[in-house]
Scaffold this active site. Structure first.
Site, PDB file in Angstrom:
ATOM      1  N   ARG A  51       0.841  -1.206   0.000  1.00 14.93           N
ATOM      2  CA  ARG A  51       0.000   0.000   0.000  1.00 14.93           C
ATOM      3  C   ARG A  51       0.877   1.259   0.000  1.00 14.93           C
ATOM      4  O   ARG A  51       0.428   2.350  -0.316  1.00 14.93           O
ATOM      5  CB  ARG A  51      -0.954   0.021   1.209  1.00 14.93           C
ATOM      6  CG  ARG A  51      -1.736   1.325   1.327  1.00 14.93           C
ATOM      7  CD  ARG A  51      -2.954   1.239   2.234  1.00 14.93           C
ATOM      8  NE  ARG A  51      -2.700   0.606   3.487  1.00 14.93           N
ATOM      9  CZ  ARG A  51      -2.056   1.166   4.522  1.00 14.93           C
ATOM     10  NH1 ARG A  51      -1.599   2.405   4.427  1.00 14.93           N
ATOM     11  NH2 ARG A  51      -1.875   0.491   5.627  1.00 14.93           N
ATOM     12  N   TYR A 104     -13.099  16.807 -16.924  1.00  8.22           N
ATOM     13  CA  TYR A 104     -13.686  15.476 -16.797  1.00  8.22           C
ATOM     14  C   TYR A 104     -14.774  15.521 -15.707  1.00  8.22           C
ATOM     15  O   TYR A 104     -14.563  16.104 -14.641  1.00  8.22           O
ATOM     16  CB  TYR A 104     -12.589  14.461 -16.461  1.00  8.22           C
ATOM     17  CG  TYR A 104     -13.160  13.113 -16.083  1.00  8.22           C
ATOM     18  CD1 TYR A 104     -13.991  12.429 -16.957  1.00  8.22           C
ATOM     19  CD2 TYR A 104     -12.908  12.554 -14.840  1.00  8.22           C
ATOM     20  CE1 TYR A 104     -14.551  11.210 -16.603  1.00  8.22           C
ATOM     21  CE2 TYR A 104     -13.458  11.331 -14.480  1.00  8.22           C
ATOM     22  CZ  TYR A 104     -14.282  10.672 -15.365  1.00  8.22           C
ATOM     23  OH  TYR A 104     -14.842   9.474 -15.014  1.00  8.22           O
ATOM     24  N   ASP A 176      -4.069  18.553 -16.089  1.00  7.43           N
ATOM     25  CA  ASP A 176      -4.506  17.215 -16.473  1.00  7.43           C
ATOM     26  C   ASP A 176      -4.173  17.054 -17.957  1.00  7.43           C
ATOM     27  O   ASP A 176      -4.803  17.661 -18.829  1.00  7.43           O
ATOM     28  CB  ASP A 176      -6.015  17.042 -16.208  1.00  7.43           C
ATOM     29  CG  ASP A 176      -6.468  15.606 -16.443  1.00  7.43           C
ATOM     30  OD1 ASP A 176      -5.882  14.933 -17.298  1.00  7.43           O
ATOM     31  OD2 ASP A 176      -7.430  15.172 -15.776  1.00  7.43           O
ATOM     32  N   LYS A 201      -5.997   5.757 -19.965  1.00  5.97           N
ATOM     33  CA  LYS A 201      -6.256   6.184 -21.340  1.00  5.97           C
ATOM     34  C   LYS A 201      -5.043   5.854 -22.232  1.00  5.97           C
ATOM     35  O   LYS A 201      -4.693   4.707 -22.349  1.00  5.97           O
ATOM     36  CB  LYS A 201      -6.597   7.678 -21.357  1.00  5.97           C
ATOM     37  CG  LYS A 201      -7.628   8.088 -20.283  1.00  5.97           C
ATOM     38  CD  LYS A 201      -8.975   7.438 -20.552  1.00  5.97           C
ATOM     39  CE  LYS A 201     -10.115   7.963 -19.716  1.00  5.97           C
ATOM     40  NZ  LYS A 201     -10.274   7.444 -18.381  1.00  5.97           N
TER      41      LYS A 201
HETATM   42  N1  PLP Z   1      -8.940  13.051 -16.321  1.00  7.98           N
HETATM   43  C1  PLP Z   1      -9.465  12.963 -17.547  1.00  7.98           C
HETATM   44  C2  PLP Z   1      -9.177  14.035 -18.559  1.00  7.98           C
HETATM   45  C3  PLP Z   1     -10.282  11.890 -17.882  1.00  7.98           C
HETATM   46  O1  PLP Z   1     -10.810  11.812 -19.122  1.00  7.98           O
HETATM   47  C4  PLP Z   1     -10.563  10.898 -16.899  1.00  7.98           C
HETATM   48  C5  PLP Z   1     -11.442   9.751 -17.204  1.00  7.98           C
HETATM   49  O2  PLP Z   1     -12.124   9.722 -18.221  1.00  7.98           O
HETATM   50  C6  PLP Z   1      -9.993  11.037 -15.628  1.00  7.98           C
HETATM   51  C7  PLP Z   1      -9.178  12.124 -15.374  1.00  7.98           C
HETATM   52  C8  PLP Z   1     -10.257  10.020 -14.565  1.00  7.98           C
HETATM   53  O3  PLP Z   1      -9.542   8.847 -14.831  1.00  7.98           O
HETATM   54  P1  PLP Z   1      -9.969   7.375 -14.364  1.00  7.98           P
HETATM   55  O4  PLP Z   1     -11.175   6.983 -15.157  1.00  7.98           O
HETATM   56  O5  PLP Z   1      -8.749   6.564 -14.661  1.00  7.98           O
HETATM   57  O6  PLP Z   1     -10.269   7.446 -12.905  1.00  7.98           O
END
Ligand code: PLP
Length: 393
Positions: A51, A104, A176, A201
């Protein structure tokens, strides 16, 4: 291999890892273990409990660090575990976060439903407008969180200009960078303090794992993230770290071909009678084309399209796909098609969604690695079925 002098193709395959000293294995072993023998009871050692740290997780972190030319990354069990650990590490009750208005849906939901009840104020700002960012940073803020290109509209934010504004008032900036990865956009070089990824992704790229990562050159920020990850238990698993390491090897190649495919798909859609608008940062019609040229190596493999006929057309088109998969994910080798208003961004109230450009007819296409002509033929037949349904309605 730690040197920045290697290009991305080499760094993705060789970066950060030495040959296995025990057996010479070409791939790093998967340390699928909960705990590690304490050699000297009472003394600190690198690995004690998975962890906290794990050698396979550390291998992925070393490689991501070499990619971004920064400290080893801190990885998490999902992109949202990265977002939530970051925000909980950086803000307390009474603080304010300034965040891109198009983000997101999970990030929006975390700020609204988890942080705001804890007394943290989230201000969602159109960060493509530098004056609006400057204005928002006038009042004390703990963090500026940018998402560019934004999910799902692909609206861009000028990372260098926003970072300069934030630095002038002592506010750290996190970007991000999930949609482009360091292969196509490098936020740390543009002045941001950290970049954040849903490795789920493009970095994994094979629809095989869920994971997240944060990259920074700031040792204190890294330390706070590692500490809170231990408190929350948000670390990535060794097996997912290993799978992500394998996916990452082909990232530059995948992005190159998927972006080529995306441009062919965008060109086809731009001339289609069922389509109202097509968005991709490399199209000459893209409103922020100049910024895209300056800030990104290429526009990436996502195409956003607004269909004539709104919700009904979008639902019909997604339902008629034969090759593309209607699904919430993006960035994988499979073409995935998302109706954001009812899927990824359903937690945003309808009126706010519409104001942000996430209309009922908006469809996000994560263009995959299949043959481009076959992806286009599939979209063509799906749009034809959607048009016929509309005509008979
Ligand atoms: N940031 C972006 C731009 C995303 O598109 C996503 C998910 O679609 C996330 C963060 C969150 O990621 P996760 O689905 O791996 O938790």
């Amino acid at each position: 291999m730690t040197s920045k002098s290697y290009n991305f193709a080499t760094r993705c395959i060789r970066g950060g890892l030495e040959a296995d000293p025990q057996h010479g294995a070409v791939l790093p072993p998967i340390y699928q273990t909960t705990t590690f023998r304490n050699f000297e009871v009472g003394k600190d050692q690198i690995y004690s409990y998975s962890r906290v740290e794990n050698p396979t997780v550390a291998a992925l972190e070393a490689r991501l660090g070499v990619l971004e030319d920064c400290l080893p990354a801190v990885t998490f069990g999902s992109g949202m575990a990265a977002v939530s650990t970051l925000l909980l590490a950086e803000v307390s009750a009474g603080d304010r976060i300034v965040c891109s208005d198009v983000v997101y849906g999970g990030t929006f939901r975390f700020i609204k439903e988890v942080l705001e009840p804890l007394g943290v104020k989230g201000q969602f700002v159109d960060t493509s407008d530098l004056a609006a960012v400057r204005d928002a940073l006038h009042k004390p803020a703990r963090l500026l969180l940018l998402e560019t290109p934004a999910n799902p509209t692909l609206k861009l934010t000028d990372i260098a200009a926003c970072s300069a504004e934030a630095r002038a008032v002592g506010v750290p900036v996190v970007v991000d960078n999930t949609f482009l990865t360091p292969v196509l956009q490098r936020p740390l070089e543009l002045g941001a303090d950290a970049s954040l990824y849903s490795t789920t992704k493009y970095i994994d790229g094979h629809n095989a794992t869920v994971g997240g990562a944060i990259c920074t050159r700031d040792p204190e920020l890294r330390e706070r993230l590692v500490h809170l990850r231990k408190c929350l238990g948000t670390i990535l698993t060794p097996h997912n770290a290993w799978l992500t390491l394998q996916g990452l090897k082909t990232l530059p190649l995948r992005l190159e071909r998927q972006t080529d495919n995306a441009l062919r798909v965008a060109a086809f859609l731009a001339g289609h009678p069922g389509v109202e608008a097509v968005h991709h940062p490399d199209l000459e019609t893209f409103p922020q084309r100049e910024l895209a040229r300056r800030q990104q190596d290429r526009g990436g493999a996502l195409v956003t399209v607004e269909l004539r006929g709104g919700l009904e057309a979008a639902v019909a088109a997604l339902g008629a796909l034969k090759l593309g998969t209607p699904a919430e994910n993006l960035g994988a080798v499979e073409t995935l098609v998302t109706h954001n208003a009812t899927m990824t961004h359903a937690s945003i109230p309808a009126a706010e969604r519409a104001a942000l450009g996430i209309t009922d007819g908006l469809v996000r296409i994560s263009v995959g690695l299949e043959d481009a002509a076959e992806i286009i033929a599939d979209l063509d037949q799906a749009l034809a079925i959607a048009a016929r349904r509309r005509a008979h309605a």
